[in-house]
Motif scaffolding. Structure first.
Motif, mmCIF file in Angstrom:
data_model
loop_
_atom_site.group_PDB
_atom_site.id
_atom_site.type_symbol
_atom_site.label_atom_id
_atom_site.label_comp_id
_atom_site.label_asym_id
_atom_site.label_seq_id
_atom_site.Cartn_x
_atom_site.Cartn_y
_atom_site.Cartn_z
ATOM 1 N N ALA A 212 52.805 102.179 28.996
ATOM 2 C CA ALA A 212 52.231 102.645 30.261
ATOM 3 C C ALA A 212 50.706 102.718 30.192
ATOM 4 C CB ALA A 212 52.809 104.008 30.622
ATOM 5 N N VAL A 213 50.165 103.274 29.116
ATOM 6 C CA VAL A 213 48.718 103.392 28.986
ATOM 7 C C VAL A 213 48.063 102.006 28.986
ATOM 8 C CG1 VAL A 213 46.852 104.026 27.409
ATOM 9 C CG2 VAL A 213 48.706 105.636 27.848
ATOM 10 N N SER A 214 48.618 101.095 28.202
ATOM 11 C CA SER A 214 48.042 99.748 28.113
ATOM 12 C C SER A 214 48.097 99.038 29.461
ATOM 13 C CB SER A 214 48.795 98.927 27.056
ATOM 14 O OG SER A 214 48.656 99.501 25.773
ATOM 15 N N SER A 215 49.225 99.153 30.156
ATOM 16 C CA SER A 215 49.377 98.482 31.445
ATOM 17 C C SER A 215 48.487 99.093 32.515
ATOM 18 C CB SER A 215 50.844 98.537 31.892
ATOM 19 O OG SER A 215 51.678 97.847 30.988
ATOM 20 N N LEU A 216 48.426 100.421 32.559
ATOM 21 C CA LEU A 216 47.645 101.085 33.600
ATOM 22 C C LEU A 216 46.145 100.856 33.429
ATOM 23 C CD1 LEU A 216 49.598 104.453 33.961
ATOM 24 C CD2 LEU A 216 49.507 102.558 35.591
ATOM 25 N N VAL A 217 45.664 100.897 32.187
ATOM 26 C CA VAL A 217 44.240 100.636 31.954
ATOM 27 C C VAL A 217 43.907 99.206 32.359
ATOM 28 C CG1 VAL A 217 42.462 100.386 30.184
ATOM 29 C CG2 VAL A 217 43.981 102.364 30.140
ATOM 30 N N THR A 218 44.790 98.269 32.026
ATOM 31 C CA THR A 218 44.581 96.875 32.409
ATOM 32 C C THR A 218 44.587 96.718 33.922
ATOM 33 O OG1 THR A 218 45.652 96.116 30.376
ATOM 34 C CG2 THR A 218 45.433 94.512 32.157
ATOM 35 N N ARG A 219 45.567 97.348 34.586
ATOM 36 C CA ARG A 219 45.633 97.272 36.051
ATOM 37 C C ARG A 219 44.367 97.823 36.686
ATOM 38 N NH1 ARG A 219 48.815 101.675 39.226
ATOM 39 N NH2 ARG A 219 46.872 102.678 38.588
ATOM 40 N N ASP A 220 43.922 98.983 36.232
ATOM 41 C CA ASP A 220 42.731 99.600 36.807
ATOM 42 C C ASP A 220 41.500 98.730 36.612
ATOM 43 O OD1 ASP A 220 44.308 101.698 37.582
ATOM 44 O OD2 ASP A 220 43.651 103.062 35.999
ATOM 45 N N PHE A 221 41.432 98.048 35.478
ATOM 46 C CA PHE A 221 40.284 97.176 35.221
ATOM 47 C C PHE A 221 40.303 95.985 36.171
ATOM 48 C CE2 PHE A 221 37.726 94.020 33.010
ATOM 49 C CZ PHE A 221 36.636 94.779 32.609
ATOM 50 N N LEU A 222 41.489 95.415 36.397
ATOM 51 C CA LEU A 222 41.596 94.292 37.334
ATOM 52 C C LEU A 222 41.281 94.730 38.760
ATOM 53 C CD1 LEU A 222 44.825 92.534 35.969
ATOM 54 C CD2 LEU A 222 42.437 91.905 35.560
ATOM 55 N N VAL A 223 41.704 95.935 39.124
ATOM 56 C CA VAL A 223 41.382 96.476 40.452
ATOM 57 C C VAL A 223 39.873 96.586 40.604
ATOM 58 C CG1 VAL A 223 41.497 98.543 41.899
ATOM 59 C CG2 VAL A 223 43.561 97.706 40.758
ATOM 60 N N GLN A 224 39.209 97.051 39.570
ATOM 61 C CA GLN A 224 37.754 97.197 39.612
ATOM 62 C C GLN A 224 37.078 95.841 39.818
ATOM 63 O OE1 GLN A 224 36.114 99.272 36.205
ATOM 64 N NE2 GLN A 224 34.176 98.218 36.403
ATOM 65 N N ILE A 225 37.554 94.809 39.144
ATOM 66 C CA ILE A 225 36.982 93.472 39.323
ATOM 67 C C ILE A 225 37.170 93.005 40.759
ATOM 68 C CG2 ILE A 225 37.120 91.048 38.640
ATOM 69 C CD1 ILE A 225 37.998 91.944 35.871
ATOM 70 N N ARG A 226 38.384 93.185 41.289
ATOM 71 C CA ARG A 226 38.666 92.726 42.651
ATOM 72 C C ARG A 226 37.785 93.445 43.672
ATOM 73 N NH1 ARG A 226 43.260 93.850 44.907
ATOM 74 N NH2 ARG A 226 42.859 92.292 46.517
ATOM 75 N N ARG A 227 37.567 94.729 43.468
ATOM 76 C CA ARG A 227 36.755 95.489 44.427
ATOM 77 C C ARG A 227 35.308 95.021 44.443
ATOM 78 N NH1 ARG A 227 39.079 101.566 43.033
ATOM 79 N NH2 ARG A 227 40.936 101.449 44.366
ATOM 80 N N ASN A 228 34.819 94.566 43.301
ATOM 81 C CA ASN A 228 33.416 94.171 43.193
ATOM 82 C C ASN A 228 33.196 92.680 43.398
ATOM 83 O OD1 ASN A 228 32.562 96.820 42.599
ATOM 84 N ND2 ASN A 228 33.085 96.566 40.440
ATOM 85 N N TYR A 229 34.269 91.938 43.595
ATOM 86 C CA TYR A 229 34.147 90.486 43.748
ATOM 87 C C TYR A 229 33.724 90.165 45.187
ATOM 88 C CZ TYR A 229 35.138 85.738 42.147
ATOM 89 O OH TYR A 229 35.025 84.431 41.731
ATOM 90 N N GLN A 230 32.658 89.389 45.327
ATOM 91 C CA GLN A 230 32.116 89.080 46.644
ATOM 92 C C GLN A 230 32.767 87.834 47.238
ATOM 93 O OE1 GLN A 230 29.788 91.073 48.252
ATOM 94 N NE2 GLN A 230 30.233 92.436 46.527
ATOM 95 N N CYS A 231 33.235 87.934 48.479
ATOM 96 C CA CYS A 231 33.819 86.798 49.187
ATOM 97 C C CYS A 231 33.173 86.675 50.568
ATOM 98 C CB CYS A 231 35.334 86.979 49.344
ATOM 99 S SG CYS A 231 36.260 87.005 47.798
ATOM 100 N N ARG A 232 33.117 85.456 51.081
ATOM 101 C CA ARG A 232 32.571 85.254 52.423
ATOM 102 C C ARG A 232 33.495 85.887 53.466
ATOM 103 N NH1 ARG A 232 31.310 80.297 49.892
ATOM 104 N NH2 ARG A 232 29.066 79.852 49.890
ATOM 105 N N GLU A 233 32.906 86.461 54.477
ATOM 106 C CA GLU A 233 33.692 87.125 55.519
ATOM 107 C C GLU A 233 34.568 86.156 56.294
ATOM 108 O OE1 GLU A 233 31.345 89.517 58.072
ATOM 109 O OE2 GLU A 233 30.581 90.825 56.471
ATOM 110 N N ASN A 234 34.136 84.900 56.387
ATOM 111 C CA ASN A 234 34.908 83.916 57.141
ATOM 112 C C ASN A 234 35.870 83.125 56.262
ATOM 113 O OD1 ASN A 234 33.035 82.455 55.729
ATOM 114 N ND2 ASN A 234 32.453 81.122 57.446
ATOM 115 N N ALA A 235 36.024 83.526 55.008
ATOM 116 C CA ALA A 235 36.935 82.821 54.104
ATOM 117 C C ALA A 235 38.383 83.046 54.524
ATOM 118 C CB ALA A 235 36.725 83.301 52.665
ATOM 119 N N SER A 236 39.242 82.091 54.206
ATOM 120 C CA SER A 236 40.663 82.225 54.518
ATOM 121 C C SER A 236 41.241 83.417 53.773
ATOM 122 C CB SER A 236 41.407 80.951 54.123
ATOM 123 O OG SER A 236 40.941 79.845 54.859
#
Length: 301
Positions: A161-185
């Protein structure tokens, strides 16, 4: 002394944490079968390389598949001769059967449930490799090892659980900070109701984001009907549905039929269903509008 102090070399206790093998077994395989030849520090302590650890893991895996340890050692040594004889390009690092230093560090920290160290190793690996190689060479093989060790009962639920949750939270952090164009599909990724494993979707959506897509995630075990409501509201170009177990279909026998009808009613949207549980459940089942696949290449077409 930490693994970083040894610059890519590891003490036997660290190797034991990484491989799930006891120190006694490691020494036995070393002395009886000459599988690895660790170097020695001035104080006499053994230190092992990445190659040594991969050899130990190879023998362990082959023995679990039914081979004797002696035969597993022979097969591993034979494989080494072939690999040494045929030079591989740098991209071979991404081969899931070959684990790298960051995966070993994560396994060590995960064995001790050290959340901070897990996060720091993930951070170093991400900045070192970049997102694409980070996902394929670190995240995927690490999570596979975590799952395998939990299923073999080498790791308890807390370690998993610890290994999976830390990994999930790290991926969530990347997704939140990843910049995408507003008009992208837009692509929507959704766990099915009663599905608790959302990490595969995080990985898939990050791979889509690298291709320029905007993404939206419907997380673990959403309420029945919430996927349809969100899709009707957002009108995405694609929808990825995920089920790593068959629990969604067992708990709601009509779920797949309803979703397939929803996809029929929204033919302008591409619907895909993936995951181990989905593939198992849909064997010999014909769907009208949902494509069953585990191939990101197919979903990107």
């Amino acid at each position: 002394m930490s693994s970083t102090d040894l610059d890519g070399m590891y003490l036997i206790q660290q190797v034991s944490d990484m491989t799930g093998l006891s120190k006694q077994v490691i020494r036995k395989w070393e002395e009886r079968y000459h599988l690895v030849q660790p170097k020695r520090l001035e104080n006499g302590y053994r230190i092992y390389s990445e190659v040594d650890i991969n050899f130990l893991l190879s023998v362990k895996t082959l023995s679990e598949q039914g081979h004797t340890v002696k035969r597993a050692v022979e097969m591993t040594k034979a494989r080494k001769i072939v690999v040494d004889a045929v030079p591989e390009p740098p991209q071979s690092l991404q081969h899931p059967a070959i684990l790298n230093d960051y995966v070993f560090q994560l396994l060590e920290k995960g064995a001790h449930c050290d959340e901070l160290e897990l996060h720091l190793v993930l951070q170093k690996a991400y900045h070192s490799y970049g997102l694409d190689v980070f996902l394929t060479s670190v995240i995927v093989p690490f999570l596979k090892e975590v799952g395998d060790r939990w299923h073999r009962k080498e790791w308890n639920e807390y370690q998993e659980a610890v290994s999976s949750l830390v990994t999930r939270d790290f991926l969530v952090q990347i997704r939140r900070n990843y910049q995408c164009r507003e008009n992208a599909s837009l692509i929507v990724g959704a766990c099915l109701p009663y599905e608790l494993h959302e990490i595969p979707l995080h990985i898939l959506l990050l791979q889509f984001m690298q291709k320029g897509w905007r993404t939206m995630l419907v997380g673990a075990s959403p309420a029945p009907g919430s996927i349809e409501l969100l899709v009707e509201k957002l009108k995405p170009a694609k929808v990825l549905l995920s089920a790593t177990t068959t629990a969604p279909f067992e708990n709601d026998p009509d779920l797949l039929k309803r979703l397939d009808q929803f996809a029929v009613d929204n033919k302008h949207i591409d619907f895909y269903l993936g995951g181990t549980g989905a593939l198992a459940y849909t064997t010999n089942k014909k769907l009208r509008a949902i494509h069953v696949t585990n191939s990101i290449e197919e979903t990107l077409r």
